[in-house]
Design a protein around this motif. Structure first.
Motif, PDB file in Angstrom:
ATOM      1  N   LEU A 148       0.831  -1.212   0.000  1.00 17.56           N
ATOM      2  CA  LEU A 148       0.000   0.000   0.000  1.00 17.56           C
ATOM      3  C   LEU A 148       0.860   1.254   0.000  1.00 17.56           C
ATOM      4  N   CYS A 149       1.911   1.252   0.766  1.00 22.38           N
ATOM      5  CA  CYS A 149       2.808   2.410   0.817  1.00 22.38           C
ATOM      6  C   CYS A 149       3.537   2.617  -0.500  1.00 22.38           C
ATOM      7  N   ALA A 150       3.635   1.576  -1.307  1.00 19.58           N
ATOM      8  CA  ALA A 150       4.254   1.667  -2.629  1.00 19.58           C
ATOM      9  C   ALA A 150       3.228   1.974  -3.714  1.00 19.58           C
ATOM     10  N   GLY A 151       1.978   2.250  -3.308  1.00 16.70           N
ATOM     11  CA  GLY A 151       0.943   2.611  -4.276  1.00 16.70           C
ATOM     12  C   GLY A 151       0.210   1.443  -4.893  1.00 16.70           C
ATOM     13  N   LYS A 152       0.396   0.252  -4.366  1.00 16.79           N
ATOM     14  CA  LYS A 152      -0.271  -0.936  -4.919  1.00 16.79           C
ATOM     15  C   LYS A 152      -1.633  -1.139  -4.261  1.00 16.79           C
ATOM     16  N   ASN A 153      -2.537  -1.765  -4.994  1.00 21.78           N
ATOM     17  CA  ASN A 153      -3.873  -2.079  -4.483  1.00 21.78           C
ATOM     18  C   ASN A 153      -3.902  -3.499  -3.941  1.00 21.78           C
ATOM     19  N   VAL A 154      -4.613  -3.668  -2.825  1.00 22.50           N
ATOM     20  CA  VAL A 154      -4.591  -4.933  -2.084  1.00 22.50           C
ATOM     21  C   VAL A 154      -6.011  -5.371  -1.771  1.00 22.50           C
ATOM     22  N   TYR A 155      -6.228  -6.680  -1.831  1.00 22.81           N
ATOM     23  CA  TYR A 155      -7.474  -7.293  -1.360  1.00 22.81           C
ATOM     24  C   TYR A 155      -7.098  -8.289  -0.276  1.00 22.81           C
ATOM     25  N   GLY A 156      -7.841  -8.285   0.827  1.00 23.07           N
ATOM     26  CA  GLY A 156      -7.626  -9.250   1.892  1.00 23.07           C
ATOM     27  C   GLY A 156      -8.893 -10.033   2.157  1.00 23.07           C
TER      28      GLY A 156
ATOM     29  N   ILE B 233      -7.106  -0.603  -0.313  1.00 22.60           N
ATOM     30  CA  ILE B 233      -7.279  -1.968   0.189  1.00 22.60           C
ATOM     31  C   ILE B 233      -8.750  -2.214   0.479  1.00 22.60           C
ATOM     32  N   HIS B 234      -9.163  -3.442   0.223  1.00 22.52           N
ATOM     33  CA  HIS B 234     -10.510  -3.877   0.573  1.00 22.52           C
ATOM     34  C   HIS B 234     -10.383  -5.210   1.285  1.00 22.52           C
ATOM     35  N   THR B 235     -11.044  -5.343   2.440  1.00 25.39           N
ATOM     36  CA  THR B 235     -11.035  -6.613   3.154  1.00 25.39           C
ATOM     37  C   THR B 235     -12.454  -7.161   3.257  1.00 25.39           C
ATOM     38  N   GLU B 236     -12.547  -8.468   3.199  1.00 26.70           N
ATOM     39  CA  GLU B 236     -13.823  -9.170   3.350  1.00 26.70           C
ATOM     40  C   GLU B 236     -13.585 -10.413   4.192  1.00 26.70           C
ATOM     41  N   GLN B 237     -14.631 -10.908   4.778  1.00 24.62           N
ATOM     42  CA  GLN B 237     -14.551 -12.136   5.560  1.00 24.62           C
ATOM     43  C   GLN B 237     -15.598 -13.131   5.056  1.00 24.62           C
ATOM     44  N   PRO B 238     -15.223 -13.896   4.026  1.00 19.98           N
ATOM     45  CA  PRO B 238     -16.178 -14.856   3.461  1.00 19.98           C
ATOM     46  C   PRO B 238     -16.272 -16.139   4.278  1.00 19.98           C
TER      47      PRO B 238
ATOM     48  N   SER C 179      -8.074 -10.661 -12.679  1.00 20.34           N
ATOM     49  CA  SER C 179      -8.128  -9.278 -13.147  1.00 20.34           C
ATOM     50  C   SER C 179      -6.846  -8.548 -12.755  1.00 20.34           C
ATOM     51  N   ARG C 180      -6.761  -7.322 -13.143  1.00 20.69           N
ATOM     52  CA  ARG C 180      -5.639  -6.470 -12.737  1.00 20.69           C
ATOM     53  C   ARG C 180      -6.102  -5.448 -11.698  1.00 20.69           C
ATOM     54  N   GLU C 181      -7.242  -5.718 -11.081  1.00 18.57           N
ATOM     55  CA  GLU C 181      -7.814  -4.794 -10.105  1.00 18.57           C
ATOM     56  C   GLU C 181      -6.949  -4.661  -8.857  1.00 18.57           C
ATOM     57  N   CYS C 182      -6.334  -5.763  -8.438  1.00 18.09           N
ATOM     58  CA  CYS C 182      -5.488  -5.759  -7.244  1.00 18.09           C
ATOM     59  C   CYS C 182      -4.100  -6.283  -7.598  1.00 18.09           C
ATOM     60  N   ASP C 183      -3.100  -5.643  -7.018  1.00 23.44           N
ATOM     61  CA  ASP C 183      -1.720  -6.087  -7.216  1.00 23.44           C
ATOM     62  C   ASP C 183      -1.369  -7.219  -6.250  1.00 23.44           C
ATOM     63  N   VAL C 184      -1.994  -7.196  -5.075  1.00 27.17           N
ATOM     64  CA  VAL C 184      -1.741  -8.190  -4.032  1.00 27.17           C
ATOM     65  C   VAL C 184      -3.084  -8.738  -3.564  1.00 27.17           C
ATOM     66  N   VAL C 185      -3.191 -10.055  -3.480  1.00 25.00           N
ATOM     67  CA  VAL C 185      -4.396 -10.709  -2.976  1.00 25.00           C
ATOM     68  C   VAL C 185      -3.993 -11.604  -1.807  1.00 25.00           C
ATOM     69  N   ILE C 186      -4.557 -11.291  -0.637  1.00 25.87           N
ATOM     70  CA  ILE C 186      -4.310 -12.085   0.565  1.00 25.87           C
ATOM     71  C   ILE C 186      -5.462 -13.065   0.737  1.00 25.87           C
ATOM     72  N   LEU C 187      -5.124 -14.325   0.903  1.00 26.10           N
ATOM     73  CA  LEU C 187      -6.103 -15.388   1.125  1.00 26.10           C
ATOM     74  C   LEU C 187      -5.831 -15.948   2.514  1.00 26.10           C
ATOM     75  N   ASP C 188      -6.275 -15.195   3.518  1.00 24.34           N
ATOM     76  CA  ASP C 188      -5.985 -15.489   4.916  1.00 24.34           C
ATOM     77  C   ASP C 188      -6.834 -16.664   5.398  1.00 24.34           C
ATOM     78  N   GLU C 189      -6.184 -17.650   5.980  1.00 17.25           N
ATOM     79  CA  GLU C 189      -6.823 -18.873   6.488  1.00 17.25           C
ATOM     80  C   GLU C 189      -7.451 -19.725   5.380  1.00 17.25           C
TER      81      GLU C 189
ATOM     82  N   SER D  58      -3.761 -20.129 -13.320  1.00 14.48           N
ATOM     83  CA  SER D  58      -4.331 -19.361 -14.442  1.00 14.48           C
ATOM     84  C   SER D  58      -4.516 -17.879 -14.114  1.00 14.48           C
ATOM     85  N   ARG D  59      -4.085 -17.444 -12.925  1.00 15.96           N
ATOM     86  CA  ARG D  59      -4.280 -16.043 -12.513  1.00 15.96           C
ATOM     87  C   ARG D  59      -3.489 -15.099 -13.403  1.00 15.96           C
ATOM     88  N   CYS D  60      -3.830 -13.840 -13.308  1.00 15.39           N
ATOM     89  CA  CYS D  60      -3.053 -12.798 -13.958  1.00 15.39           C
ATOM     90  C   CYS D  60      -1.629 -12.913 -13.427  1.00 15.39           C
TER      91      CYS D  60
END
Length: 178
Positions: free
Chosen positions: A28-36, A64-69, A100-110, A131-133
């Motif tokens: 995030l500090c480097a300007g990248k978009n993140v999903y958690g 950054i956007h976080t969700e808890q699915p 997609s190219r929407e997020c540079d980093v995708v966290i798949l926690d747990e 097969s991801r971007c």
């Protein structure tokens, strides 16, 4: 286009989620978009508040956007049939982001917990990862990571448990453990 890596943080020790969200702050500090996406968690721990810090008006930071699915943690009990649907819906959202190219980093926690308990098939996850971007950086956390997932990841960190607060009777503390 630089290739993104698949990181795996597994093992019985502490720090897997902390490492993932530490990398998120760096990105995030480097300007990248993140999903958690936090699978099998429903309690709003402090890392979910990161959106408030980074989603402001400063254009030099990423978003950054976080969700808890998930319906909640079931470390000390077996999941119920109703736990599968939120995991599948969350995985569908993650699959779209990974392609997609929407997020540079995708966290798949747990995510590994969802795999371990059969809420998602490992083969499906591996197919999506392959097969991801190619530029998307993926961070997967959780105990019980399947061997095939570890084979597909680079780097892999195993947090061994030598001594933990939890096993000594100290519950998680706000701002330190959650």
């Amino acid at each position: 286009e630089k290739a993104g890596s698949v990181h795996a943080h597994t093992g019985n020790g502490e720090g897997k989620t902390t490492a993932a969200f530490g990398l998120a702050v760096r990105a995030l500090c480097a300007g990248k978009n993140v999903y958690g996406g936090q699978f099998v968690k429903s309690m709003k721990s402090n890392e979910t508040k990161i959106e408030r810090l980074f989603n402001g008006s400063d254009p030099t930071f990423g978003r950054i956007h976080t969700e808890q699915p998930g319906r909640g943690c079931f470390v000390e009990k077996d999941p119920e049939p109703a736990d599968a649907e939120p995991a599948r819906q969350g995985w569908a959202r993650c699959t779209a982001l990974l392609h997609s190219r929407e997020c540079d980093v995708v966290i798949l926690d747990e995510l590994t917990i969802a795999l371990h308990f059969g809420l998602l098939p490992t083969s499906l996850v591996l197919n999506v990862l392959h097969s991801r971007c190619p530029s998307v950086e993926v961070i997967i956390t959780g105990r019980y990571a399947p061997g095939k997932l570890l084979d597909a990841a680079d780097p892999v960190t195993d947090t061994g448990e030598m001594k933990r607060h939890y096993t000594q009777g100290l519950l998680s503390r706000i701002g330190i453990d959650r």
